[in-house]
Write a protein that holds these residues in place. Structure first.
Motif, short mmCIF file in Angstrom:
data_model
loop_
_atom_site.label_atom_id
_atom_site.label_comp_id
_atom_site.label_asym_id
_atom_site.label_seq_id
_atom_site.Cartn_x
_atom_site.Cartn_y
_atom_site.Cartn_z
N MET A 1 -7.40 -3.01 5.83
CA MET A 1 -6.76 -2.83 4.53
C MET A 1 -6.09 -4.12 4.06
O MET A 1 -5.19 -4.08 3.21
CB MET A 1 -5.72 -1.71 4.62
CG MET A 1 -6.25 -0.32 4.36
SD MET A 1 -6.63 -0.02 2.61
CE MET A 1 -4.96 0.01 1.94
N LYS B 1 -5.46 4.23 -1.55
CA LYS B 1 -5.60 3.26 -0.46
C LYS B 1 -6.90 2.47 -0.57
O LYS B 1 -7.49 2.10 0.43
CB LYS B 1 -5.57 4.00 0.89
CG LYS B 1 -4.29 4.78 1.16
CD LYS B 1 -3.12 3.88 1.47
CE LYS B 1 -1.88 4.69 1.85
NZ LYS B 1 -0.72 3.83 2.13
N ASP C 1 0.81 -1.21 0.00
CA ASP C 1 0.00 0.00 0.00
C ASP C 1 0.85 1.26 0.00
O ASP C 1 0.39 2.34 -0.37
CB ASP C 1 -0.94 0.01 1.21
CG ASP C 1 -0.19 -0.16 2.52
OD1 ASP C 1 0.61 -1.10 2.63
OD2 ASP C 1 -0.41 0.65 3.44
N LEU D 1 -5.83 -3.19 -4.17
CA LEU D 1 -4.73 -2.24 -4.32
C LEU D 1 -4.16 -2.20 -5.73
O LEU D 1 -3.55 -1.21 -6.12
CB LEU D 1 -3.62 -2.57 -3.32
CG LEU D 1 -3.95 -2.24 -1.85
CD1 LEU D 1 -2.92 -2.83 -0.92
CD2 LEU D 1 -4.06 -0.74 -1.65
N CYS E 1 -0.91 -6.67 1.67
CA CYS E 1 -1.04 -5.59 2.64
C CYS E 1 -1.77 -6.20 3.84
O CYS E 1 -2.78 -6.87 3.66
CB CYS E 1 -1.84 -4.42 2.07
SG CYS E 1 -2.17 -3.11 3.28
#
Length: 413
Positions: free
Chosen positions: A243, A189, A181, A193, A228
């Motif tokens: 995320m 973000k 990221d 991704l 991530c």
């Protein structure tokens, strides 16, 4: 699972039935091979041993938590201090899910924390002398793929050679490119991704560079996976910002390459549904293969108890992967709730055999497809219900659909 007396008794009963059956020599050998595989997957099930290789800040703790934890937890094996470089339990000695070995920073100039400590490589060799890892996860930050990693890879090769000599086992390696990221553009973000063309290009470049470096050092890679693992939690441990990206894919790869005896407990510990499904599909494939062999053999009546026993074990194993431990009786109730009529299945199978008296080999193949199809359908229904969380109606639909699909595929062969 190996300590579950109920499960063990079902397996023992299944094996005894196989031993008693008047199978032909080739079929007997195939069944014994499947029984060994089933034993490895279930009775011999153990926690996986995962060795983490990477420098400080590569995100080892975050990755393990993303794979196996629901909240931020302190992992002894990835904390700074004298414990680093030793086999430790995750998440704790009281709750043993995964065995972890941290590299303590291969290739770093850091000296041991105490005068009587070993160097990072020597410490790892000491730990793997008796307990080799099932897999190496080599972690590197996305922004450091063009940094100096040659020393790390040389030392990884050194440790792999040591294990190969001591255990005759070539430990597989997965390269994990972390913190993707942070690659340009930093403001993007959103998930996925790689949805942004420039970020996708930079992720791909980092992966390609690491694959090139591993090739230069003659280290075979299973795969290179960019991830991530960033998550934020509130005081109660609930995720308030997530995320995570590509972690499910990594979990599925892990289950796929691990030895049979480490697959189920890894899948059970993993939070990723794809990883659980991967292990469950392995169980279903093994059981369906056994059912085909049983169905092909001309052993009327004797095969029914055997088929029902292996189908019960299959559902018990799938439920275990999902985090539930059920009895044979509960497994039988689930199979019954699908509307599986063993009497009808038996009549159909024997009818196929009778109708093909002029070409018995073809009749036996069709009978095997019936037995395998029912077993495969039950397994897919179990995955839908226990792992995917679908209701019984959807599980029934999965049973009917997948049973027919299996039979069609078998009849093509």
């Amino acid at each position: 699972m190996g300590n579950d007396k109920n499960f063990f008794s079902v397996f023992k009963n299944l094996k005894e039935q196989v031993d008693r059956l008047p199978l032909s020599g080739n079929a007997k050998q195939k069944m014994k091979s499947r029984i060994i595989e089933l034993k490895e997957l279930t009775i011999d099930a153990r926690e996986p041993r995962i060795a983490l290789v990477g420098r400080r800040g590569a995100g080892k703790s975050s990755l393990i938590n993303a794979l196996f934890g629901e909240r931020r937890q302190a992992t002894g094996s990835v904390q700074a201090g004298t414990g680093r470089g030793k086999w430790l339990w995750y998440p704790s000695d009281e709750e043993k899910k995964i065995r972890l070995l941290d590299s303590r920073g291969l290739g770093e100039s850091e000296k041991p924390l105490k005068a009587d400590e070993y160097s990072a490589v020597a410490q790892m060799k000491k730990e793997v002398k008796d307990d080799p890892p099932d897999v190496f996860l080599f972690l590197i930050k996305a922004k450091e793929t063009d940094a100096r990693v040659d020393e790390d890879l040389r030392e990884l090769n050194d440790i792999r050679a040591f294990i190969r000599k001591a255990h005759s086992y070539d430990v597989p390696v997965i390269c994990v490119v972390t913190q993707v990221d942070e690659l340009d553009p930093p403001y993007y973000k959103q998930l996925p991704l790689d949805g942004h063309p420039e970020k996708a290009k930079n992720i791909k470049a980092g992966v390609h560079l690491m694959e090139k470096r591993f090739k230069e050092h003659h280290i075979p890679l299973i795969t290179t996976i960019p991830v991530c693992t960033y998550t934020d939690f509130d005081e109660d441990g609930n995720i308030v910002y997530d995320m995570r990206w590509n972690v499910d894919e990594l979990a599925a790869y892990l289950v796929d390459i691990l030895p049979n005896d480490a697959k189920l407990k890894t899948a059970k510990a993993a939070k990723a549904v794809p990883a659980k499904k991967k292990a469950a599909q392995k169980i279903v494939a093994t059981m369906s293969g056994m059912a085909v062999i049983i169905g092909i053999e001309p052993i009327p009546f004797a095969d029914m108890p055997l088929l029902t026993a292996l189908q019960a074990i299959m559902i018990m194993a799938i439920a275990y992967i999902s985090g539930r431990e059920i009895s044979r009786a509960t497994a039988g109730e689930f199979i019954g709730a699908l509307g599986v009529n063993f009497g009808v299945a038996f009549v159909v199978r024997e009818g196929v055999r009778s109708a093909a008296k002029m070409i018995p080999a073809a009749g036996n193949v069709l009978s095997g497809a019936v037995a395998g199809g029912v077993t495969y359908g039950i397994g897919q229904a179990g995955i839908a219900y226990y792992i995917e969380g679908k209701d019984l109606k959807k599980a029934k639909q999965a049973f009917e659909r997948e049973k027919k699909h299996f039979r069609k595929e078998q009849e093509k062969e």
